[in-house]
Design a protein around this motif. Structure first.
Motif, PDB file in Angstrom:
ATOM      1  N   GLY A   7      17.085  39.653  32.478  1.00 21.67           N
ATOM      2  CA  GLY A   7      16.569  40.795  33.231  1.00 21.67           C
ATOM      3  C   GLY A   7      15.845  40.370  34.484  1.00 21.67           C
ATOM      4  N   GLU A   8      15.598  39.131  34.637  1.00 22.60           N
ATOM      5  CA  GLU A   8      14.912  38.657  35.832  1.00 22.60           C
ATOM      6  C   GLU A   8      15.878  38.655  36.999  1.00 22.60           C
ATOM      7  OE1 GLU A   8      13.204  34.854  35.026  1.00 22.60           O
ATOM      8  OE2 GLU A   8      11.922  35.597  33.387  1.00 22.60           O
ATOM      9  N   PRO A   9      15.283  38.644  38.194  1.00 20.93           N
ATOM     10  CA  PRO A   9      16.160  38.661  39.363  1.00 20.93           C
ATOM     11  C   PRO A   9      16.938  37.350  39.484  1.00 20.93           C
ATOM     12  CG  PRO A   9      13.841  38.402  40.001  1.00 20.93           C
ATOM     13  CD  PRO A   9      13.812  38.691  38.553  1.00 20.93           C
ATOM     14  N   ALA A  10      17.930  37.445  40.296  1.00 20.22           N
ATOM     15  CA  ALA A  10      18.797  36.278  40.482  1.00 20.22           C
ATOM     16  C   ALA A  10      18.018  35.118  41.080  1.00 20.22           C
ATOM     17  CB  ALA A  10      19.965  36.642  41.400  1.00 20.22           C
ATOM     18  N   GLY A  11      18.290  33.959  40.552  1.00 24.01           N
ATOM     19  CA  GLY A  11      17.672  32.735  41.050  1.00 24.01           C
ATOM     20  C   GLY A  11      16.273  32.543  40.524  1.00 24.01           C
ATOM     21  N   SER A  12      15.910  33.228  39.426  1.00 26.44           N
ATOM     22  CA  SER A  12      14.564  33.110  38.886  1.00 26.44           C
ATOM     23  C   SER A  12      14.336  31.708  38.346  1.00 26.44           C
ATOM     24  CB  SER A  12      14.332  34.151  37.790  1.00 26.44           C
ATOM     25  OG  SER A  12      15.149  33.844  36.662  1.00 26.44           O
ATOM     26  N   PHE A  13      13.091  31.377  38.248  1.00 27.29           N
ATOM     27  CA  PHE A  13      12.719  30.045  37.803  1.00 27.29           C
ATOM     28  C   PHE A  13      13.113  29.806  36.364  1.00 27.29           C
ATOM     29  CE2 PHE A  13       9.583  27.335  35.687  1.00 27.29           C
ATOM     30  CZ  PHE A  13       9.757  26.158  36.397  1.00 27.29           C
ATOM     31  N   ASP A  73      28.866  42.480  35.390  1.00 23.24           N
ATOM     32  CA  ASP A  73      29.687  42.939  36.519  1.00 23.24           C
ATOM     33  C   ASP A  73      30.219  41.778  37.335  1.00 23.24           C
ATOM     34  OD1 ASP A  73      27.389  42.029  37.628  1.00 23.24           O
ATOM     35  OD2 ASP A  73      26.854  43.928  38.625  1.00 23.24           O
ATOM     36  N   GLY A  74      29.957  40.554  36.892  1.00 21.86           N
ATOM     37  CA  GLY A  74      30.512  39.375  37.549  1.00 21.86           C
ATOM     38  C   GLY A  74      29.647  38.814  38.628  1.00 21.86           C
ATOM     39  N   VAL A  75      28.423  39.390  38.805  1.00 19.54           N
ATOM     40  CA  VAL A  75      27.547  38.880  39.851  1.00 19.54           C
ATOM     41  C   VAL A  75      26.890  37.609  39.342  1.00 19.54           C
ATOM     42  CG1 VAL A  75      25.495  39.388  41.234  1.00 19.54           C
ATOM     43  CG2 VAL A  75      27.178  41.179  40.771  1.00 19.54           C
ATOM     44  N   LEU A  76      26.889  36.603  40.174  1.00 24.61           N
ATOM     45  CA  LEU A  76      26.287  35.317  39.828  1.00 24.61           C
ATOM     46  C   LEU A  76      24.789  35.410  39.969  1.00 24.61           C
ATOM     47  CD1 LEU A  76      26.646  32.276  39.164  1.00 24.61           C
ATOM     48  CD2 LEU A  76      26.762  31.861  41.647  1.00 24.61           C
TER      49      LEU A  76
END
Length: 698
Positions: free
Chosen positions: A59-65, A89-92
């Protein structure tokens, strides 16, 4: 040339190398498969754990620590290429680039999402379409794991492992570790196999050495031990059997070779030496004489040739048999050989003829001295088969320089001189001279032309009338005449002795008998049915089976009309062939022929054997008839012969009647048949038939 051992070693090394390479290659292949399976299992377990840990950070945003921290667990895996956290949805959301995918000059744990995305897209563009699970793509292992429950996934974790470098390194490490052991094992195996090969090939090497020794030493009495190995034992056994057979064959060949050498020696002896006397034979003599003449001509030296003939040998052979004759020749040849000097060679030319070759002649006296010794040695008495026989030789001598060293001429010259020695009384030697050659040349011509004359009709018959006491013609004596285109008229006194010497008299007799029987019907037609003709037989004719068989066969077939034929033979010829002549003449008498004894009174045993002769007519020799009216002793002998013939119931014929006084005397004393020039000269048939019968009457 390769040896069998080197070839076997090469094949062994090649086989070991190939097998070792195949085994190493197979083991590498199996190792890589097991390694990939191991890595795949480990990656799958790692991905499973990371998917569980990512449930709380999705649930954290992309690129979270927190997301990055979970991904950093992959640092301990050297061959991780990349990893990515994707939403449904296939989002990296976050990504990780492993050391296996970093460039040497630029790698960073804080790579941007875009960079990771590009990496993933560039290297793993196909993963989006892959289902959850473990996948092998080329040299990569890709693991896709759902984050959360399978039925309610929150996203997915994608891990990519690049095993190419790992496999290469592992392969290199494997080869580095295994190769020394393999090499050592190969060397140990080669050493072991080499020793085994050497041990296995030892019997073969021994066999080869043995075979080489057979070739070098030519000894076939060798054997090799049979080993326990089936093949080499069979080879050794075959070799031993072969050597045994070769040895037997060699021994047999040696025996045959020895026999052949012995036979060759005997054949050479037979070819060069006389069987009876052991002296050099004609062939050997001719070769040696040719060599002597060639050398003498080159050195201008002299060679003498002696031609020797045993006197009276034919009479001894005919009277006492060939065994006695052979023993006599052996005795004479031994005596002659013992009397020769070192520079002389005695050889047997054939029959009772011998040659003596004398090399390096110094003088005529030397030759005459040798000739005298030979004559003295041969003049001897021999006791052979309980018979006492005397022997002498006649010898002709010729020199090589007198005939230009020509072999055949030299032999002919010596032969001619030998015949002159015979004519001069025998038991002597004569030197060859040109005058001898001229006389001999005439004899050779006569002898040569006899066969030609018989074949070309040069001979013809002449008939001399026989008359009775009333001067009527009662028969004819058949006489042979010869006119040759080269020699002219040849007297019977010349050609008959030559024909007898050259064994051509029987040819003449056969011709005379045939021609006389052909002409007889014309004589009978002209002179009456009581006419008979008298045919002369030579002593050689009586001994010739060809002549006697022809006459007896002709009488049996009526080709020879017996009642019109009378055969004449001299007293001496009858005596020399008494046994055989009596049986032959008895057969003639049985056939109906008449027999006449010619030249009676000139033989050496006339009276003692006269009662043994189965004859019809006794012919008084003309040497007695010619003395009638001149010698009272000859007249008394003639009367005695007539009276003796009368007492034996024989007819008497007087030949050589040339005067009226001789005819009257003979008729008065009881002679029934007269023959001579007073009545008729020998006349050819054509002239005889042209005359009237009454012209033969006085």
């Amino acid at each position: 040339m390769k040896s069998l051992r080197s070839e076997i070693s090469f094949h062994t090394i090649a086989s070991i190398a190939i097998v070792s390479g195949l085994i190493i290659g197979l083991s590498i292949y199996v190792y890589e498969k097991l390694y990939i399976e191991f890595v795949a299992t480990e990656v799958n377990a790692t991905a499973e754990n990371m998917a569980v840990d990512l449930l709380g950070v999705m649930g954290e945003p992309a690129g979270s620590f927190n997301q990055a921290q979970v991904l950093l667990r992959l640092e301990e895996y050297e061959y991780v290429q990349s990893a990515g956290i994707y939403r449904n949805d296939g989002v990296l959301l976050n990504s990780y680039i492993g050391s296996a995918n970093q460039k040497a000059d630029q790698h960073s744990l804080t790579a941007t999402v875009e960079t990771a995305e590009v990496s993933l897209l560039s290297d793993d563009s196909i993963v989006e379409n892959l289902p959850e699970g473990l996948h092998h793509i080329h040299s990569k292992v890709v693991v896709i794991k759902s984050i959360g429950e399978t039925s309610f996934p929150m996203g997915k974790l994608v891990l990519a492992f690049n095993l190419e470098d790992a496999i290469k390194e592992s392969r290199l490490r494997y080869i580095t570790l295994v190769t020394p052991s393999v090499v050592v094992l190969i060397l140990v195996f080669l050493l072991l196999t080499t020793r085994l090969h050497r041990r296995s090939l030892k019997p073969l090497e021994n066999l080869i050495k043995t075979m080489d020794s057979v070739v070098d030493e030519k000894s076939y009495d060798v054997k090799v031990p049979e080993t326990s190995k089936v093949e080499t034992a069979a080879l050794s056994r075959a070799f031993n059997n072969m050597m045994t057979n070769i040895k037997l064959q060699s021994e047999l060949n040696n025996q045959k070779t020895a026999l052949l050498e012995q036979q060759q020696s005997e054949m050479e002896k037979l070819a060069n030496f006389d069987v009876l006397t052991g002296l050099p034979n004609r062939q050997h003599l001719m070769r040696k004489l040719a060599a002597l003449l060639a050398r003498a001509q080159m050195t201008n030296s002299e060679v003498a040739l002696m031609f020797i003939d045993v006197d009276g040998f034919k009479d001894i052979n005919d009277s006492f048999g060939h065994d006695t004759g052979d023993k006599l020749l052996l005795r004479i040849s031994s005596l002659l050989n013992q009397s020769l000097p070192d520079n002389a060679t005695l050889g047997r030319l054939g029959g009772d003829e011998f040659l003596v070759l004398i090399d390096n002649v110094s003088s005529r006296d030397e030759i005459e001295n040798i000739a005298s010794k030979l004559l003295k040695a041969a003049d001897n008495t021999h006791n052979i088969n309980r018979i006492r026989l005397g022997s002498t030789i006649s010898m002709g001598i010729a020199l090589a320089s007198n005939c230009n060293y020509e072999l055949s001429t030299l032999i002919t010259n010596a032969d001619v001189a030998m015949y002159r020695a015979k004519q001069e009384g025998r038991a002597r030697y004569e030197w060859f001279s040109l005058s001898m050659y001229e006389a001999t040349h005439r004899k050779v011509q006569v002898s040569t032309r006899i066969s030609h004359g018989l074949a070309h009709g040069d001979f013809y018959l002449a008939y001399q009338a026989k008359v009775g006491p009333k001067e009527n013609i009662i028969g004819f004596e058949v006489l042979l005449r010869w006119y040759d285109e080269v020699l002219g008229h040849v007297s019977p006194g010349e050609f008959i002795p030559i024909a007898e010497q050259t064994d051509k008299i029987s040819q003449i007799t056969l011709w005379v008998v045939k021609r006389a029987c052909e002409e007889l019907p014309l004589l009978i037609k002209e002179f009456g049915e009581n006419i008979s003709i008298s045919l002369n037989l030579s002593p050689q004719d009586v001994n010739s089976s060809e002549v006697t068989d022809f006459i007896l066969g002709g009488l049996a077939s009526n080709d020879i009309p017996a009642k019109h034929i009378e055969f004449e033979i001299t007293e001496t010829a009858y005596m020399n062939n008494f046994g055989y002549a009596n049986s032959f003449f008895e057969a003639l008498k049985i056939s109906g022929c008449h027999l006449s004894l010619d030249d009676f009174g000139t033989g050496y045993s006339s009276l003692s054997y006269l009662t043994e002769f189965n004859i019809d007519t006794l012919k008084i020799d003309k040497q007695f008839v010619s003395q009638i009216g001149q010698s009272e002793r000859s007249e008394q002998i003639t009367v005695a012969i007539i009276q003796m013939a009368k007492s034996l119931n024989l007819l008497v014929c007087a030949e050589g009647v040339e005067t009226k006084a001789q005819a009257e005397f003979l008729i008065e004393k009881g002679c029934e048949i007269l023959q001579g020039f007073l009545y008729s000269r020998p006349t050819p048939l054509k002239e005889l038939l042209a005359r009237r019968a009454d012209k033969f009457v006085i």
